[in-house]
Design a protein around this motif. Structure first.
Motif, PDB file in Angstrom:
ATOM      1  N   HIS A 119       0.830  -1.206   0.000  1.00 34.56           N
ATOM      2  CA  HIS A 119       0.000   0.000   0.000  1.00 34.56           C
ATOM      3  C   HIS A 119       0.867   1.259   0.000  1.00 34.56           C
ATOM      4  O   HIS A 119       0.612   2.196  -0.758  1.00 34.56           O
ATOM      5  CB  HIS A 119      -0.932  -0.011   1.218  1.00 34.56           C
ATOM      6  CG  HIS A 119      -1.632   1.275   1.424  1.00 34.56           C
ATOM      7  ND1 HIS A 119      -2.713   1.651   0.667  1.00 34.56           N
ATOM      8  CD2 HIS A 119      -1.397   2.292   2.275  1.00 34.56           C
ATOM      9  CE1 HIS A 119      -3.120   2.846   1.044  1.00 34.56           C
ATOM     10  NE2 HIS A 119      -2.338   3.255   2.024  1.00 34.56           N
ATOM     11  N   ARG A 120       1.887   1.270   0.834  1.00 33.49           N
ATOM     12  CA  ARG A 120       2.756   2.449   0.897  1.00 33.49           C
ATOM     13  C   ARG A 120       3.496   2.660  -0.416  1.00 33.49           C
ATOM     14  O   ARG A 120       3.695   3.791  -0.852  1.00 33.49           O
ATOM     15  CB  ARG A 120       3.730   2.305   2.060  1.00 33.49           C
ATOM     16  CG  ARG A 120       3.043   2.461   3.391  1.00 33.49           C
ATOM     17  CD  ARG A 120       3.982   2.274   4.547  1.00 33.49           C
ATOM     18  NE  ARG A 120       3.241   2.381   5.801  1.00 33.49           N
ATOM     19  CZ  ARG A 120       3.787   2.262   6.983  1.00 33.49           C
ATOM     20  NH1 ARG A 120       5.074   2.020   7.100  1.00 33.49           N
ATOM     21  NH2 ARG A 120       3.048   2.370   8.071  1.00 33.49           N
TER      22      ARG A 120
ATOM     23  N   ILE B 203       2.481   1.737  -3.572  1.00 33.88           N
ATOM     24  CA  ILE B 203       1.613   2.229  -4.644  1.00 33.88           C
ATOM     25  C   ILE B 203       1.184   3.665  -4.383  1.00 33.88           C
ATOM     26  O   ILE B 203       1.025   4.441  -5.319  1.00 33.88           O
ATOM     27  CB  ILE B 203       0.396   1.307  -4.900  1.00 33.88           C
ATOM     28  CG1 ILE B 203      -0.543   1.252  -3.706  1.00 33.88           C
ATOM     29  CG2 ILE B 203       0.831  -0.079  -5.322  1.00 33.88           C
ATOM     30  CD1 ILE B 203      -1.844   0.503  -3.977  1.00 33.88           C
ATOM     31  N   GLU B 204       1.042   4.049  -3.119  1.00 33.27           N
ATOM     32  CA  GLU B 204       0.742   5.444  -2.804  1.00 33.27           C
ATOM     33  C   GLU B 204       1.934   6.339  -3.136  1.00 33.27           C
ATOM     34  O   GLU B 204       1.768   7.419  -3.694  1.00 33.27           O
ATOM     35  CB  GLU B 204       0.359   5.599  -1.330  1.00 33.27           C
ATOM     36  CG  GLU B 204      -1.017   5.062  -1.007  1.00 33.27           C
ATOM     37  CD  GLU B 204      -2.135   5.851  -1.676  1.00 33.27           C
ATOM     38  OE1 GLU B 204      -2.054   7.103  -1.739  1.00 33.27           O
ATOM     39  OE2 GLU B 204      -3.084   5.209  -2.152  1.00 33.27           O
ATOM     40  N   ALA B 205       3.147   5.900  -2.786  1.00 29.45           N
ATOM     41  CA  ALA B 205       4.344   6.698  -3.021  1.00 29.45           C
ATOM     42  C   ALA B 205       4.571   6.958  -4.511  1.00 29.45           C
ATOM     43  O   ALA B 205       5.001   8.046  -4.902  1.00 29.45           O
ATOM     44  CB  ALA B 205       5.560   6.003  -2.414  1.00 29.45           C
TER      45      ALA B 205
ATOM     46  N   GLY C 164       2.118   6.780  -6.808  1.00 32.83           N
ATOM     47  CA  GLY C 164       0.894   7.264  -7.440  1.00 32.83           C
ATOM     48  C   GLY C 164       0.256   6.260  -8.380  1.00 32.83           C
ATOM     49  O   GLY C 164      -0.412   6.634  -9.336  1.00 32.83           O
TER      50      GLY C 164
ATOM     51  N   ARG D 292      -2.385   3.832  -9.769  1.00 32.50           N
ATOM     52  CA  ARG D 292      -3.832   3.693  -9.670  1.00 32.50           C
ATOM     53  C   ARG D 292      -4.284   2.556 -10.583  1.00 32.50           C
ATOM     54  O   ARG D 292      -3.683   2.326 -11.634  1.00 32.50           O
ATOM     55  CB  ARG D 292      -4.541   4.983 -10.117  1.00 32.50           C
ATOM     56  CG  ARG D 292      -4.179   6.196  -9.309  1.00 32.50           C
ATOM     57  CD  ARG D 292      -4.862   6.151  -7.947  1.00 32.50           C
ATOM     58  NE  ARG D 292      -4.602   7.343  -7.189  1.00 32.50           N
ATOM     59  CZ  ARG D 292      -3.819   7.383  -6.112  1.00 32.50           C
ATOM     60  NH1 ARG D 292      -3.239   6.304  -5.687  1.00 32.50           N
ATOM     61  NH2 ARG D 292      -3.616   8.491  -5.459  1.00 32.50           N
TER      62      ARG D 292
ATOM     63  N   TYR E 160      -9.468   3.431 -12.561  1.00 33.04           N
ATOM     64  CA  TYR E 160      -9.597   4.533 -11.607  1.00 33.04           C
ATOM     65  C   TYR E 160      -9.978   5.829 -12.299  1.00 33.04           C
ATOM     66  O   TYR E 160      -9.427   6.174 -13.335  1.00 33.04           O
ATOM     67  CB  TYR E 160      -8.283   4.735 -10.853  1.00 33.04           C
ATOM     68  CG  TYR E 160      -8.298   5.941  -9.935  1.00 33.04           C
ATOM     69  CD1 TYR E 160      -8.883   5.865  -8.681  1.00 33.04           C
ATOM     70  CD2 TYR E 160      -7.738   7.146 -10.341  1.00 33.04           C
ATOM     71  CE1 TYR E 160      -8.910   6.966  -7.838  1.00 33.04           C
ATOM     72  CE2 TYR E 160      -7.758   8.247  -9.507  1.00 33.04           C
ATOM     73  CZ  TYR E 160      -8.341   8.155  -8.262  1.00 33.04           C
ATOM     74  OH  TYR E 160      -8.368   9.256  -7.448  1.00 33.04           O
TER      75      TYR E 160
END
Length: 107
Positions: A81-82, A84-86, A88, A90, A94
């Protein structure tokens, strides 16, 4: 509440709503212990060894191998999770402002 059927059918909106304040919820005690471990492993304010009282609580519901597997799964999911967030990342489908797919089904 039968967890096996929840795995096959997904969590209901009622169960998901209880996750915010899971300690005060009607969720099974084993779920609460696992969620507490999830909070511990994913929190930035925690470091070091899991407190003895948390390990004892987990040990009330899981054996040592299950606790380690749960910890490994949570660490992997949190790290993914960290990442894919870092970066960006999607999903292909999406769209900004789009409702979650399960929200439409519940309505």
């Amino acid at each position: 509440m039968r967890s096996a059927s929840l795995v096959r059918t997904g969590l209901t909106n009622e169960v998901v709503a209880q996750l915010t304040d899971y300690e005060a919820s009607e969720l099974p005690e084993s779920w609460k212990a696992a969620l507490a471990l999830c909070d511990w492993l994913s929190g930035f304010e925690h470091s070091g060894v899991i407190p003895p009282e948390m390990y004892e609580r987990l040990n009330d519901h899981f054996n040592e191998q299950q606790i380690l597997r749960l910890g490994a799964l949570l660490a992997s999911a949190s790290g993914w999770h960290r990442m894919i967030e870092a970066f960006g990342i999607r999903p292909d489908h999406y769209q900004a402002g789009q409702s979650a797919p399960w929200a439409a089904a519940a309505g």
